[in-house]
Design an enzyme around this catalytic site. Sequence first.
Site, PDB file in Angstrom:
ATOM      1  CE  LYS A 206      -2.985   2.839   2.909  1.00 30.20           C
ATOM      2  NZ  LYS A 206      -3.697   2.987   4.181  1.00 30.20           N
ATOM      3  CD  GLU A 256      -4.676   8.908  11.363  1.00 29.04           C
ATOM      4  OE1 GLU A 256      -3.946   7.929  11.584  1.00 29.04           O
ATOM      5  OE2 GLU A 256      -4.909   9.344  10.223  1.00 29.04           O
ATOM      6  CD  GLU A 300      -7.165   2.672   2.293  1.00 25.65           C
ATOM      7  OE1 GLU A 300      -6.801   3.831   2.559  1.00 25.65           O
ATOM      8  OE2 GLU A 300      -8.080   2.402   1.483  1.00 25.65           O
ATOM      9  CD  GLU A 434     -11.642   7.781  -0.426  1.00 22.67           C
ATOM     10  OE1 GLU A 434     -11.321   7.596   0.759  1.00 22.67           O
ATOM     11  OE2 GLU A 434     -11.888   6.856  -1.231  1.00 22.67           O
ATOM     12  CE  LYS A 438      -9.541  10.747   2.222  1.00 20.26           C
ATOM     13  NZ  LYS A 438      -8.445   9.766   2.211  1.00 20.26           N
TER      14      LYS A 438
END
Length: 452
Positions: A206, A256, A300, A434, A438
């Site tokens: 990834k 986060e 993911e 996506e 954001k």
Amino acid sequence: MDRSSGESRLAGGTGSADRVVELVSRSRELEDVSFDGVLDGVGEPRVRWATPAGVEIVGRGVAARFTAGGPERFDRIRTQADRVFDEVSHDGPDQARPRAFGGFSFHDGHEPEAPWTGFDAASFVVPRVLVVRTDDGTWVTTVANRPDEADARLERWHERLVALPTSERTGTTPGVATTERTTSRDAWARQVETALERIAGGRLTKVVLAQSLSVDLETPVDVPAMLERLRSQYPNCYRFLVGYGVGGTFFGAPPERLVSKRGDRVETEALAGSVPRGETSAEDEAHVERMRGDAKLQHEHELVVDAIREQLAPLARELVVSEQTIRRLATIQHLQTPIEATLEADRHVLEIVEALHPTPAVGGVPPDAAWETIRDTETFDRGWYAAPVGWFDADGDGEFAVALRSGIATDGTVTLFAGNGIVADSDPTEEWDEVQLKFRPILDELRSPSHR
């Protein structure tokens, strides 16, 4: 002075790591206060930090400054700070104690060039004036080299703050004149295809690829006021502002947490995999069910959970990975897994930060191959984007967020950043869409209401 040498720079540029600097701090409780009075002013460093739990801190000026670069930057910052914090005499409650605020760049080889002028690869300041608001009350703290200086500064700032209105200004949106992407759709597709080739070849599992968006404004942006507007839109996010008096102001509303440490207790989380919000509750739930059942998004997310577990395990005597939940924000929903640890030995929060950065949510797996892919494909300097930003204190406790949903404001321009995780079955078009989603949290607050 070579900033990568690990030397500390104190207020006025008079100190170094070889000279012990004694600092004195004094605190006084306030009824309530507007943080605008601390953040107003040009030419002085200023910081703001707010957590989803409701803690808010603003700081201004420099009592001590720590900067470093290169692979050893985490150790160098900690060494500099220990020399200063070991000599701090604090008279006040624990909540109002002096702290060092700042962050790190994503890459350790970062150079502070435009738009990142003034932002070294690692940079922290202990503010001369600090205002802290918690559930237990509000305090103003001043820091100086002598008790009489700290006392006099405390008296001046207390009088100044109590005379100000208690409400925060929200200002008006500056309006967007033009936008310019550093990455076109075609270039993005090529970058994703490069990553997919490396994944197919077994070099990579990834990688998170990012874009930047340069936004020319119709009028200058009031960053503190914009953060106040973001408070109402994203109350369950962090909010931060870091400006060093030269160059731009780095700010954001990241969802986060990278790490929170107090004593031997550490809290962190995996936040990866996302879908949009719906127009109704039923649409919201439909998106969530699709996300829960999507093999790509679950894969993911699990990569991030596994990596954090592996990074913390050598430091912990107990590690608890909780059940997966959903983190809902105004425009997007994420898969979230809370993770807690009890440390095996006494550790500084910067040791935990170094162990966790970059998580697979912003870098990739394996880390070295992901970093190489990011350097090979991205066409802009990440600077402090997607890197740790936060604070630490004399005990080595502290809290850091991942600097996502962020931008840097310089003159009449704001540069925004956003990225997305690429795995084996990623589609370039879906990933593009996506990433654009954001950008919206900050971009919407820059646009005039009629153009949102």
